[in-house]
Write an enzyme that holds these catalytic residues in place. Structure first.
Site, short mmCIF file in Angstrom:
data_model
loop_
_atom_site.label_atom_id
_atom_site.label_comp_id
_atom_site.label_asym_id
_atom_site.label_seq_id
_atom_site.Cartn_x
_atom_site.Cartn_y
_atom_site.Cartn_z
N ARG A 130 84.14 99.97 16.26
CA ARG A 130 83.99 98.54 16.61
C ARG A 130 82.55 98.03 16.46
O ARG A 130 82.09 97.21 17.24
CB ARG A 130 84.45 98.27 18.05
CG ARG A 130 85.90 98.56 18.29
CD ARG A 130 86.80 97.68 17.44
NE ARG A 130 88.17 97.84 17.87
CZ ARG A 130 88.98 98.78 17.42
NH1 ARG A 130 88.56 99.63 16.50
NH2 ARG A 130 90.22 98.85 17.86
N CYS B 127 91.75 93.42 22.81
CA CYS B 127 91.16 94.24 23.87
C CYS B 127 89.82 93.66 24.29
O CYS B 127 88.99 93.31 23.45
CB CYS B 127 90.99 95.68 23.38
SG CYS B 127 92.54 96.58 23.36
N1 EPU Z 1 97.88 102.59 28.51
C1 EPU Z 1 98.27 102.47 29.82
N2 EPU Z 1 98.28 101.22 30.39
C2 EPU Z 1 97.90 100.12 29.72
C3 EPU Z 1 97.50 100.24 28.37
C4 EPU Z 1 97.49 101.50 27.78
O1 EPU Z 1 98.60 103.45 30.45
O2 EPU Z 1 97.93 99.04 30.31
C5 EPU Z 1 97.94 103.92 27.89
C6 EPU Z 1 99.03 104.00 26.82
O3 EPU Z 1 100.26 104.31 27.38
C7 EPU Z 1 98.49 105.06 25.89
C8 EPU Z 1 96.96 104.90 25.99
O4 EPU Z 1 96.71 104.16 27.19
O5 EPU Z 1 98.83 106.32 26.36
C9 EPU Z 1 96.36 104.18 24.80
O6 EPU Z 1 96.96 102.87 24.70
P1 EPU Z 1 97.16 102.13 23.29
O7 EPU Z 1 97.90 103.03 22.35
O8 EPU Z 1 97.68 100.78 23.58
O9 EPU Z 1 95.69 102.08 22.68
P2 EPU Z 1 94.37 101.48 23.27
O10 EPU Z 1 93.36 102.59 23.25
O11 EPU Z 1 94.56 100.79 24.56
C10 EPU Z 1 93.43 100.84 20.92
C11 EPU Z 1 92.64 99.68 20.39
C12 EPU Z 1 93.57 98.54 20.02
C13 EPU Z 1 94.57 99.01 18.99
C14 EPU Z 1 95.35 100.19 19.59
C15 EPU Z 1 96.32 100.81 18.59
C16 EPU Z 1 90.45 99.58 21.44
C17 EPU Z 1 89.62 99.00 22.54
N3 EPU Z 1 91.73 99.23 21.42
O12 EPU Z 1 94.00 100.40 22.17
O13 EPU Z 1 92.75 97.52 19.42
O14 EPU Z 1 95.45 97.96 18.63
O15 EPU Z 1 94.42 101.23 19.98
O16 EPU Z 1 95.61 101.54 17.62
O17 EPU Z 1 89.93 100.34 20.61
C18 EPU Z 1 91.46 95.56 19.82
O18 EPU Z 1 90.53 96.18 19.28
O19 EPU Z 1 91.34 94.39 20.23
C19 EPU Z 1 92.73 96.25 19.97
C20 EPU Z 1 93.75 95.69 20.56
#
Ligand code: EPU
Length: 302
Positions: free
Chosen positions: A177, A226
């Protein structure tokens, strides 16, 4: 800030800059938050250095607005004008596996245009809203795809030199990022190197990512994606969720009950509501687990 000097208005018209006076940036951001200013749409990229010189010599500050999808803007009358690259056709040119794309083109549309030419490699990014310029600046990433990995060269206005240059990938750095562009530089376009892949296969991958995204993100609500970057080795969403903060709100700003790292505008959120929510959540995470969350979104706050 409203441009009123008649000489400057004439100079803007000579540069083919379209001025939209007194625009509410709330309508130009995915969060639906943001005050009023003049919006200057740049048609001819070669006029950009002259436009910025003109603004500077008239004591007018500016901010470069992309898709507005990762942005929190102050309310009220803004002390700067918003400059935006107008979308000009053709936005995408394909030669073999090499793709030239204009920075003002939407990332999603770029990916589907390339898919029709049997070029893949960015499927995971298809649901990421915003422009290619914004995606490059933030090194947008999702589902194992990252735009920085496929960049071969970029065309950029470099503020220190006051000119437009083409830079090869060897002179650029992309991290999680983050990119090596200065905040004053303006990305104008990029050459990407994609991989040949049958259209059907690309579409299948896109469907899988879209399915995961729809199941885990509040896509129908007003948000900036995010809010915080993920700390090393963990997910900010999981941490915030673990503290029971889904649904927590300050005025019209609320921690999404779908994904805890998305803060949504429930109708009448002000910039102050959103800022207070961000600070409150950051403080609670720090107090509970001693991890300091860093914003992913860009703040244009006074
Ligand atoms: N999780 C929870 N509760 C929540 C959200 C997530 O328990 O409210 C858990 C999920 O169940 C999972 C883990 O956290 O086990 C990771 O969640 P997720 O797969 O949604 O990925 P993330 O790390 O929260 C990142 C990126 C997203 C991108 C997704 C998919 C960042 C800050 N976020 O989210 O990017 O779409 O992976 O690859 O790097 C963005 O940059 O704006 C964004 C949305």
């Amino acid at each position: 800030m409203l441009v009123t000097n008649p000489k400057l208005l004439k100079a803007l018209a000579d540069l083919r800059v379209e001025r939209r006076p007194g625009v509410r940036l709330a309508s130009w951001t995915s969060l639906g938050i943001g005050g009023t200013t003049d919006l200057l749409l740049v048609r001819e990229r070669r006029h950009l250095p002259e436009l910025l010189r003109l603004l500077r010599s008239n004591g007018i500050r500016h901010r470069l607005l992309g898709g507005g999808t990762n942005l929190l803007v102050s309310d009220g009358e803004l002390p700067w004008v918003a400059v935006r690259l107008a979308r000009i056709e053709p936005t995408v040119r394909i030669e073999g596996t090499s793709v030239w794309v204009d920075a003002a083109e939407e990332l999603g549309r770029t990916i589907t245009t390339c898919a029709k030419a049997n070029l893949g490699g960015l499927e995971g990014l298809v649901g990421v809203p915003g422009t290619v310029g914004g995606a490059l600046r933030m090194n947008a990433g999702a589902y194992d795809a990252e735009i920085g990995k496929v960049v071969r060269e970029i065309v950029i206005y470099r503020a220190v030199y006051g000119r437009i240059d083409t830079l090869p990938a060897s002179q650029l750095r992309f991290r999680y990022r983050r990119s090596s562009f200065s905040t004053c530089d303006i990305l104008l376009g990029a050459r990407l190197e994609l991989v040949e892949r049958p259209y059907r296969e690309i579409v299948d991958r896109i469907h899988v990512c879209n399915f995961k995204r729809r199941a885990s993100q509040p896509l129908t609500e007003k948000s900036a994606g995010c809010i915080f970057k993920n700390p090393p080795g963990t997910s900010a969403g999981r941490l915030i969720d673990g503290l029971g903060l889904k649904g927590f709100r300050v005025g019209g700003a609320m921690v999404s009950d779908v994904h805890a790292n998305f803060f949504v505008n429930r109708g009448r959120a002000t910039c102050m509501n959103m800022q207070r929510l961000i600070e409150d959540v950051r403080e609670r995470v720090w107090k509970a687990i001693k991890i300091e969350l860093e914003e992913e979104i860009v703040l244009w706050v006074n």
